[in-house]
Write a protein that holds these residues in place. Sequence first.
Motif, PDB file in Angstrom:
ATOM      1  N   PHE A  29       0.824  -1.206   0.000  1.00  0.00           N
ATOM      2  CA  PHE A  29       0.000   0.000   0.000  1.00  0.00           C
ATOM      3  C   PHE A  29       0.860   1.260   0.000  1.00  0.00           C
ATOM      4  O   PHE A  29       0.532   2.236  -0.675  1.00  0.00           O
ATOM      5  N   ASP A  30       1.968   1.250   0.748  1.00  0.00           N
ATOM      6  CA  ASP A  30       2.862   2.409   0.767  1.00  0.00           C
ATOM      7  C   ASP A  30       3.422   2.691  -0.625  1.00  0.00           C
ATOM      8  O   ASP A  30       3.501   3.845  -1.056  1.00  0.00           O
ATOM      9  N   ALA A  31       3.819   1.641  -1.340  1.00  0.00           N
ATOM     10  CA  ALA A  31       4.332   1.815  -2.695  1.00  0.00           C
ATOM     11  C   ALA A  31       3.236   2.359  -3.612  1.00  0.00           C
ATOM     12  O   ALA A  31       3.486   3.254  -4.436  1.00  0.00           O
ATOM     13  N   LEU A  32       2.019   1.842  -3.474  1.00  0.00           N
ATOM     14  CA  LEU A  32       0.901   2.340  -4.284  1.00  0.00           C
ATOM     15  C   LEU A  32       0.566   3.785  -3.938  1.00  0.00           C
ATOM     16  O   LEU A  32       0.229   4.579  -4.820  1.00  0.00           O
ATOM     17  N   ALA A  33       0.646   4.128  -2.655  1.00  0.00           N
ATOM     18  CA  ALA A  33       0.382   5.504  -2.237  1.00  0.00           C
ATOM     19  C   ALA A  33       1.366   6.453  -2.919  1.00  0.00           C
ATOM     20  O   ALA A  33       0.969   7.510  -3.429  1.00  0.00           O
ATOM     21  N   ALA A  34       2.633   6.086  -2.943  1.00  0.00           N
ATOM     22  CA  ALA A  34       3.638   6.924  -3.613  1.00  0.00           C
ATOM     23  C   ALA A  34       3.339   7.026  -5.110  1.00  0.00           C
ATOM     24  O   ALA A  34       3.438   8.105  -5.701  1.00  0.00           O
ATOM     25  N   GLN A  35       2.952   5.933  -5.715  1.00  0.00           N
ATOM     26  CA  GLN A  35       2.647   5.904  -7.149  1.00  0.00           C
ATOM     27  C   GLN A  35       1.451   6.791  -7.498  1.00  0.00           C
ATOM     28  O   GLN A  35       1.451   7.460  -8.527  1.00  0.00           O
ATOM     29  N   HIS A  36       0.441   6.820  -6.625  1.00  0.00           N
ATOM     30  CA  HIS A  36      -0.797   7.543  -6.917  1.00  0.00           C
ATOM     31  C   HIS A  36      -0.872   8.929  -6.282  1.00  0.00           C
ATOM     32  O   HIS A  36      -1.892   9.609  -6.420  1.00  0.00           O
ATOM     33  N   GLY A  37       0.170   9.339  -5.574  1.00  0.00           N
ATOM     34  CA  GLY A  37       0.134  10.646  -4.919  1.00  0.00           C
ATOM     35  C   GLY A  37      -0.820  10.688  -3.745  1.00  0.00           C
ATOM     36  O   GLY A  37      -1.471  11.696  -3.487  1.00  0.00           O
ATOM     37  N   VAL A  38      -0.909   9.572  -3.008  1.00  0.00           N
ATOM     38  CA  VAL A  38      -1.749   9.479  -1.818  1.00  0.00           C
ATOM     39  C   VAL A  38      -0.843   9.611  -0.601  1.00  0.00           C
ATOM     40  O   VAL A  38       0.193   8.942  -0.519  1.00  0.00           O
ATOM     41  N   ARG A  68      -8.161   9.851  -8.441  1.00  0.00           N
ATOM     42  CA  ARG A  68      -6.858   9.450  -7.907  1.00  0.00           C
ATOM     43  C   ARG A  68      -7.047   8.431  -6.772  1.00  0.00           C
ATOM     44  O   ARG A  68      -6.391   7.399  -6.725  1.00  0.00           O
ATOM     45  N   MET A  69      -7.963   8.724  -5.850  1.00  0.00           N
ATOM     46  CA  MET A  69      -8.187   7.831  -4.723  1.00  0.00           C
ATOM     47  C   MET A  69      -8.850   6.531  -5.179  1.00  0.00           C
ATOM     48  O   MET A  69      -8.538   5.453  -4.664  1.00  0.00           O
ATOM     49  N   ALA A  70      -9.741   6.617  -6.165  1.00  0.00           N
ATOM     50  CA  ALA A  70     -10.382   5.405  -6.691  1.00  0.00           C
ATOM     51  C   ALA A  70      -9.347   4.494  -7.346  1.00  0.00           C
ATOM     52  O   ALA A  70      -9.377   3.268  -7.142  1.00  0.00           O
ATOM     53  N   ALA A  71      -8.416   5.069  -8.102  1.00  0.00           N
ATOM     54  CA  ALA A  71      -7.366   4.267  -8.740  1.00  0.00           C
ATOM     55  C   ALA A  71      -6.483   3.600  -7.683  1.00  0.00           C
ATOM     56  O   ALA A  71      -6.138   2.417  -7.800  1.00  0.00           O
ATOM     57  N   PHE A  72      -6.125   4.365  -6.642  1.00  0.00           N
ATOM     58  CA  PHE A  72      -5.349   3.791  -5.543  1.00  0.00           C
ATOM     59  C   PHE A  72      -6.126   2.648  -4.893  1.00  0.00           C
ATOM     60  O   PHE A  72      -5.572   1.580  -4.623  1.00  0.00           O
ATOM     61  N   SER A  73      -7.409   2.856  -4.653  1.00  0.00           N
ATOM     62  CA  SER A  73      -8.244   1.844  -3.993  1.00  0.00           C
ATOM     63  C   SER A  73      -8.335   0.561  -4.808  1.00  0.00           C
ATOM     64  O   SER A  73      -8.221  -0.543  -4.256  1.00  0.00           O
ATOM     65  N   LEU A  74      -8.530   0.695  -6.107  1.00  0.00           N
ATOM     66  CA  LEU A  74      -8.602  -0.491  -6.965  1.00  0.00           C
ATOM     67  C   LEU A  74      -7.275  -1.245  -6.964  1.00  0.00           C
ATOM     68  O   LEU A  74      -7.249  -2.480  -6.884  1.00  0.00           O
ATOM     69  N   ALA A  76      -5.069  -1.151  -4.559  1.00  0.00           N
ATOM     70  CA  ALA A  76      -4.904  -1.714  -3.217  1.00  0.00           C
ATOM     71  C   ALA A  76      -5.690  -3.016  -3.086  1.00  0.00           C
ATOM     72  O   ALA A  76      -5.214  -3.983  -2.479  1.00  0.00           O
ATOM     73  N   MET A  77      -6.871  -3.063  -3.668  1.00  0.00           N
ATOM     74  CA  MET A  77      -7.663  -4.294  -3.633  1.00  0.00           C
ATOM     75  C   MET A  77      -6.948  -5.411  -4.382  1.00  0.00           C
ATOM     76  O   MET A  77      -6.914  -6.559  -3.924  1.00  0.00           O
ATOM     77  N   ALA A  78      -6.352  -5.077  -5.522  1.00  0.00           N
ATOM     78  CA  ALA A  78      -5.599  -6.081  -6.291  1.00  0.00           C
ATOM     79  C   ALA A  78      -4.364  -6.534  -5.515  1.00  0.00           C
ATOM     80  O   ALA A  78      -4.037  -7.726  -5.505  1.00  0.00           O
TER      81      ALA A  78
END
Length: 119
Positions: A29-38, A68-74, A76-78
Amino acid sequence: SDIAGFTDLSSRLEAWQVNGMLDRLFEKFDALAAQHGVYKIDTIGDCYIGVTNLVADQQDQGEDQTARMAAFSLDAMAAAADTLIDPDDPAQGHVRIRVGFDVGPVVGHVQGKRQKKYT
């Protein structure tokens, strides 16, 4: 997000196994947060909390904050679906999470008098 069935999982697993699962999941999730600007606000137990447009003005990137948050959420689910509950016992399956998000302003302040925490 939070983990579906976390109470049951944590009652079946040893504490070190729960910590390992959370560590593997939250690293993704931390890596995805950095990728998506979260911006990661906190983790509380099995809950991961993040926001957009808080520490950096993201308006100039031309991307809607909700998208942006929806893309991060999807993603994160994957990522959760790809994370084994216990790598030593793959039969336990993969992590399943629930995701929710909201749109609007946020407020931050220091809470409490002992062990103060900014949230």
